[in-house]
Design an enzyme around this catalytic site. Structure first.
Site, PDB file in Angstrom:
ATOM      1  N   LYS A  12      36.881  18.304  95.756  1.00 55.22           N
ATOM      2  CA  LYS A  12      35.903  18.555  94.690  1.00 55.22           C
ATOM      3  C   LYS A  12      35.454  17.235  94.067  1.00 55.22           C
ATOM      4  O   LYS A  12      34.274  16.977  93.900  1.00 55.22           O
ATOM      5  CB  LYS A  12      36.562  19.472  93.656  1.00 55.22           C
ATOM      6  CG  LYS A  12      35.662  19.919  92.550  1.00 55.22           C
ATOM      7  CD  LYS A  12      36.389  20.926  91.667  1.00 55.22           C
ATOM      8  CE  LYS A  12      35.621  21.137  90.378  1.00 55.22           C
ATOM      9  NZ  LYS A  12      36.309  22.039  89.456  1.00 55.22           N
TER      10      LYS A  12
ATOM     11  N   GLU B 259      45.391  11.304  98.012  1.00 53.24           N
ATOM     12  CA  GLU B 259      45.934  11.807  99.281  1.00 53.24           C
ATOM     13  C   GLU B 259      44.802  12.095 100.269  1.00 53.24           C
ATOM     14  O   GLU B 259      44.836  11.680 101.436  1.00 53.24           O
ATOM     15  CB  GLU B 259      46.732  13.098  99.067  1.00 53.24           C
ATOM     16  CG  GLU B 259      48.009  12.949  98.268  1.00 53.24           C
ATOM     17  CD  GLU B 259      47.813  13.203  96.783  1.00 53.24           C
ATOM     18  OE1 GLU B 259      46.692  12.980  96.264  1.00 53.24           O
ATOM     19  OE2 GLU B 259      48.802  13.606  96.129  1.00 53.24           O
TER      20      GLU B 259
ATOM     21  N   GLY C 261      39.366  24.200  91.251  1.00 54.69           N
ATOM     22  CA  GLY C 261      39.845  23.973  92.616  1.00 54.69           C
ATOM     23  C   GLY C 261      40.643  25.155  93.159  1.00 54.69           C
ATOM     24  O   GLY C 261      40.430  25.606  94.286  1.00 54.69           O
ATOM     25  N   ARG C 262      41.548  25.694  92.348  1.00 48.81           N
ATOM     26  CA  ARG C 262      42.416  26.773  92.844  1.00 48.81           C
ATOM     27  C   ARG C 262      41.711  28.117  92.883  1.00 48.81           C
ATOM     28  O   ARG C 262      42.300  29.118  93.269  1.00 48.81           O
ATOM     29  CB  ARG C 262      43.694  26.837  92.011  1.00 48.81           C
ATOM     30  CG  ARG C 262      43.478  26.955  90.520  1.00 48.81           C
ATOM     31  CD  ARG C 262      44.769  26.690  89.758  1.00 48.81           C
ATOM     32  NE  ARG C 262      44.578  26.664  88.320  1.00 48.81           N
ATOM     33  CZ  ARG C 262      44.206  25.591  87.612  1.00 48.81           C
ATOM     34  NH1 ARG C 262      43.974  24.448  88.222  1.00 48.81           N
ATOM     35  NH2 ARG C 262      44.087  25.653  86.306  1.00 48.81           N
TER      36      ARG C 262
ATOM     37  N   GLU D 142      49.735  26.390  88.279  1.00 50.23           N
ATOM     38  CA  GLU D 142      48.824  25.359  87.772  1.00 50.23           C
ATOM     39  C   GLU D 142      47.957  25.957  86.653  1.00 50.23           C
ATOM     40  O   GLU D 142      47.504  25.251  85.759  1.00 50.23           O
ATOM     41  CB  GLU D 142      47.942  24.791  88.898  1.00 50.23           C
ATOM     42  CG  GLU D 142      47.315  23.460  88.552  1.00 50.23           C
ATOM     43  CD  GLU D 142      46.688  22.734  89.726  1.00 50.23           C
ATOM     44  OE1 GLU D 142      47.247  21.716  90.194  1.00 50.23           O
ATOM     45  OE2 GLU D 142      45.622  23.183  90.202  1.00 50.23           O
TER      46      GLU D 142
ATOM     47  N   HIS E 123      67.343  37.427 104.911  1.00 50.20           N
ATOM     48  CA  HIS E 123      68.465  36.707 105.528  1.00 50.20           C
ATOM     49  C   HIS E 123      68.653  35.344 104.880  1.00 50.20           C
ATOM     50  O   HIS E 123      69.284  34.459 105.463  1.00 50.20           O
ATOM     51  CB  HIS E 123      68.222  36.578 107.032  1.00 50.20           C
ATOM     52  CG  HIS E 123      68.165  37.915 107.704  1.00 50.20           C
ATOM     53  ND1 HIS E 123      69.294  38.546 108.187  1.00 50.20           N
ATOM     54  CD2 HIS E 123      67.140  38.766 107.891  1.00 50.20           C
ATOM     55  CE1 HIS E 123      68.949  39.720 108.680  1.00 50.20           C
ATOM     56  NE2 HIS E 123      67.643  39.888 108.515  1.00 50.20           N
TER      57      HIS E 123
ATOM     58  N   LYS F  53      49.994  11.312  88.757  1.00 51.42           N
ATOM     59  CA  LYS F  53      48.952  10.614  89.538  1.00 51.42           C
ATOM     60  C   LYS F  53      48.769   9.195  89.020  1.00 51.42           C
ATOM     61  O   LYS F  53      48.701   8.231  89.785  1.00 51.42           O
ATOM     62  CB  LYS F  53      47.604  11.344  89.386  1.00 51.42           C
ATOM     63  CG  LYS F  53      47.462  12.604  90.202  1.00 51.42           C
ATOM     64  CD  LYS F  53      46.010  13.103  90.086  1.00 51.42           C
ATOM     65  CE  LYS F  53      45.871  14.529  90.542  1.00 51.42           C
ATOM     66  NZ  LYS F  53      44.553  15.107  90.289  1.00 51.42           N
TER      67      LYS F  53
HETATM   68  O1  F6P Z   1      46.586  18.877  91.845  1.00 51.38           O
HETATM   69  C1  F6P Z   1      45.560  18.689  90.967  1.00 51.38           C
HETATM   70  C2  F6P Z   1      44.224  19.010  91.554  1.00 51.38           C
HETATM   71  O2  F6P Z   1      43.257  18.539  90.676  1.00 51.38           O
HETATM   72  C3  F6P Z   1      44.034  20.491  91.839  1.00 51.38           C
HETATM   73  O3  F6P Z   1      43.684  21.224  90.726  1.00 51.38           O
HETATM   74  C4  F6P Z   1      43.004  20.452  92.895  1.00 51.38           C
HETATM   75  O4  F6P Z   1      42.910  21.677  93.553  1.00 51.38           O
HETATM   76  C5  F6P Z   1      43.527  19.335  93.754  1.00 51.38           C
HETATM   77  O5  F6P Z   1      44.020  18.388  92.827  1.00 51.38           O
HETATM   78  C6  F6P Z   1      42.538  18.703  94.693  1.00 51.38           C
HETATM   79  O6  F6P Z   1      41.442  18.138  94.014  1.00 51.38           O
HETATM   80  P1  F6P Z   1      40.141  17.711  94.777  1.00 51.38           P
HETATM   81  O7  F6P Z   1      39.512  18.909  95.392  1.00 51.38           O
HETATM   82  O8  F6P Z   1      39.247  17.083  93.740  1.00 51.38           O
HETATM   83  O9  F6P Z   1      40.522  16.703  95.838  1.00 51.38           O
END
Ligand code: F6P
Length: 552
Positions: A206, A212, A266-267, A352, A383, A519
C-alpha cells in the site's frame, strides 16, 4: 442514537450479575431443559450457519448482550462506517472496505463524493490485466507467464495467501507463489526453479515503503535483470499500491500499477487490487463470486435483526467470553485443510485491529480488549494443543469451521479444474477420498461435544488424570462447500465481528500504531548490526547480542 455511558454502565452491571448467577449452571443442563436449544441459539444467512448453543448463554444473556450493543450504539456506528464517515479518527480516514466488494449499482460516498465509479474502474483494470496474463496476451520474454510471485507482507500478503490456498480447486491460471519474510531464504526458496523469462512479479505494498517488501522486490529485480537484462523489468513486474511516484521510481510503469485508497486498511484489502494474484489464479469470474460473498455478508450485517445477525452475535459472544467470563484467547479451528491459513489471516485482522489499550478518545480502556487469536486446522490440532484446550487450566473458547460436503465431492469438482480424467484408477481414488469427509465431520463434532460434556471422576474410573472438566464453550460455523462465495462470506463475517467488538470497547480498530516502534528501532539497528559501531549507546542485552551475532 449515540453511545450512552449510563446505559452502558447499567448494561455491564446487569451482565456481571447475570454471569455470576450462571456460575453453577452446566451447559449440558441447558440442553436438557430446552429441546429446541440448537434452533434457539443458532442463526444463518445464505447457507452459512452459526451454532452458538454450545456456549453458556441463555435467552437472558442474549437479551442483555443486545442491550449492551444498543447502549454502545453499535448499529449507529455501523451506519456511520457505511456512510463513509472518518471513523478511523487517529488517521482521519473513512473505513470503506465494503465498497470495494460492492457490485455495480451500489452507492458509497466519501465527503459527498460517489466512490463506486473509481472502485469499478480499478476492478475492471485488474480484471483486464488478469485476463490477459491468463490468456498469454500479456507475456514474458519467454512466452506466457507460467508463474506469478507476489511480494508483500501483512495485509498485502496474508489475504491473498490464505484465499489462494482456500480456493486451490478453482486455480486454472499460472502457478502462484508468495514471498513475505525479509529472511532471504524465503525469496531464494521461491525463486529457485522458476524461469525468469516466464515469471511475473507483483510487488504489493500500500505504502511502497515497507522495508521487507522493498528489500525482497529489489532482490527479485536483481534476479530477473541478471537473467533477462534491466529492460525486461518493466514487463515482468507489476505493482499494487497507493503510492504512484514510488512505484514509478522503482521502474514499474504507471500502466502496470493497480491502486486502491487510503480508506481501505491493509488487513481489509484482499477485495481490492491486493487480490490481483488471486484474480490471475482463479479468474475474474470466480473472484467476482468471492466479492459477492463478502457483499452478501455486508447486507446481512446492515439489514438482519440484531438477534439473527451473525456478525453481531459472533461479536457479542466474543465480548461475553472476553469480558464476562475472562477468557484471554480464542482458537479458530477450521476442519478444512484448505483453510489452513485462515487463523493466521485472522490474527492480523483481529489482533492488529483490536489489540488496543486506549479508547478512541485516548483514555486507558477500563476492561480487557482483543483476545489472543490462534489456531490450526483440525484434525491436526487434536494431536497437538487440544490436550490443553480440554484439560488445561485456562478455558479457551473454540470456533470450529466445517464444510457440510467434502471438497472431493465430484459435483464440486465439476465446477473446478480438478475434473478427473475418468479412468478407473481415478474413480477408485475419488471413492477412497470421499470416505474421508464423514471422518472429518465426526472429529469436529466430537471435539465440541467433548468440550461441553467433559468426563466425570466416576466416568473416568476414579482416575483424576482422565477427568475432563467439560462445560467449555465452542461455536460451530457450517458452510456447504468452500467456494469463492463462502470464503467471501467468512472473511466479511470476521471483519464485522471485529467491528462489533471494537465498537463496544470504544477502541479504534483501524489504525496500527503498535507496529511502528519496532519498525523504527529496526531501521536504527541495521547500521550497528552491519558495522558493529555505536554499540556503546545501546542497552547491554542488545549490544551483547549484536557482538555475539557478529562473532566478536
Ligand atoms: O504491519 C503493519 C502494516 O502496516 C500492516 O498494517 C500492513 O498490512 C503491512 O504493514 C504492509 O503494509 P504495506 O502494504 O504498506 O506494505
Amino acid at each position: 442514537m449515540t453511545r450512552n455511558s449510563s446505559a452502558l454502565d447499567t448494561a455491564w452491571a446487569a451482565l456481571r450479575a447475570h454471569h455470576a448467577g450462571l456460575a453453577s449452571t452446566r451447559m449440558m443442563s441447558l440442553f436438557e431443559a430446552d429441546k429446541g436449544r440448537f434452533e434457539a441459539f443458532s442463526a444463518s444467512t445464505d447457507g452459512l450457519l452459526m451454532d452458538y448453543s454450545k456456549c453458556k448463554v441463555t435467552v437472558e444473556t442474549r437479551r442483555l448482550l443486545l442491550a449492551l450493543a444498543e447502549a454502545a450504539d453499535v448499529q449507529g456506528f455501523r451506519d456511520r462506517m457505511f456512510a463513509g464517515e472518518a471513523i478511523n479518527l487517529t488517521e482521519n480516514r473513512a473505513v470503506l472496505h465494503a465498497a470495494i466488494r460492492a457490485p455495480k449499482g451500489a452507492r458509497f460516498t466519501l465527503g459527498g463524493q460517489e466512490v463506486m465509479a473509481d472502485v469499478l474502474a480499478m476492478r475492471e483494470a485488474c480484471f483486464a490485466f488478469a485476463r490477459e496474463v491468463r490468456s498469454g496476451k500479456i507475456a514474458g520474454a519467454g512466452g506466457a507467464f507460467t508463474d506469478v510471485v507476489n511480494i508483500g507482507i501483512g495485509g498485502s500478503d496474508l489475504g491473498p495467501v490464505m484465499a489462494a490456498e482456500a480456493l486451490r480447486p478453482f486455480h486454472d491460471g499460472p502457478r502462484l507463489h508468495f514471498v513475505s519474510n525479509v529472511d532471504g531464504a524465503h525469496l531464494a526458496d521461491v525463486l529457485k526453479g522458476l524461469d525468469p523469462a516466464r515469471t511475473l512479479i507483483l510487488v504489493a505494498s500500500k505504502t511502497f515503503t515497507t522495508i521487507e517488501t522493498m528489500t525482497n522486490a529489489r532482490s527479485a529485480r536483481t534476479w530477473l535483470a541478471r537473467a533477462l537484462g534491466e529492460q525486461a523489468v518493466s514487463n515482468h513486474f507489476a505493482a499494487v499500491s497507493t503510492a504512484r511516484e514510488k512505484v514509478e521510481a522503482f521502474g514499474i510503469p504507471a500502466s502496470r500499477m493497480f491502486g486502491f485508497w487510503d480508506w481501505v486498511g491493509g488487513r481489509y484489502s484482499v477485495w481490492s487490487s491486493i487480490g490481483l494474484p488471486l484474480m490471475i489464479a482463479i479468474g475474474p469470474e470466480r473472484f467476482a463470486e468471492f466479492l459477492a460473498g463478502g457483499h452478501a455478508m455486508d447486507r446481512h450485517f446492515r439489514e438482519a435483526p440484531a438477534e439473527q445477525n451473525l456478525p453481531m452475535l459472533l461479536g457479542l459472544i466474543g465480548i461475553w467470553h472476553r469480558n464476562l467470563c475472562g477468557h484471554p484467547s480464542r482458537a479458530v479451528i477450521p476442519y478444512a485443510q484448505r483453510l489452513s491459513r485462515f487463523p493466521a489471516y485472522l490474527q492480523q485482522l483481529d489482533m492488529e485491529s483490536n489489540g488496543k489499550r486506549v479508547t478512541r478518545e485516548g483514555e486507558p480502556v477500563s476492561m480487557p480488549t482483543g483476545p489472543i487469536v490462534w489456531g490450526e486446522p483440525g484434525t491436526n490440532g487434536q494431536h497437538a494443543f487440544f490436550q490443553l484446550i480440554h484439560q488445561g487450566t485456562d478455558i479457551i473458547p473454540v470456533e470450529f469451521l466445517l464444510g457440510a460436503k467434502g471438497e472431493d465431492d465430484p459435483a464440486h469438482k465439476a465446477r473446478s479444474s480438478e475434473v478427473d480424467s475418468g479412468s478407473r484408477e481415478d474413480f477408485a481414488f475419488e471413492k477412497a477420498l470421499s470416505a474421508h469427509h464423514p471422518l472429518l465431520v465426526a472429529n469436529c463434532l466430537a471435539q465440541s461435544q467433548a468440550l461441553m460434556r467433559g468426563r466425570t471422576l466416576a466416568e473416568a474410573g476414579g482416575n483424576p488424570h482422565r477427568v475432563f472438566p467439560g462445560d467449555r464453550p465452542s461455536i460451530t460455523l457450517v458452510f456447504e462447500r468452500l467456494t469463492p462465495f463462502v470464503l467471501g462470506q467468512l472473511i466479511a463475517l470476521y471483519e464485522h465481528r471485529v467491528f462489533v467488538e471494537a465498537a463496544i470497547w470504544n477502541i479504534n480498530a483501524y489504525d496500527q500504531w503498535g507496529v511502528e516502534l519496532g519498525k523504527e528501532l529496526a531501521t536504527k539497528l541495521e547500521g550497528p548490526v552491519l558495522t558493529g559501531e555505536g554499540l556503546e549507546t545501546l542497552d547491554g542485552s542488545t549490544a551483547g547480542l549484536i557482538r555475539r551475532i557478529r562473532g566478536e
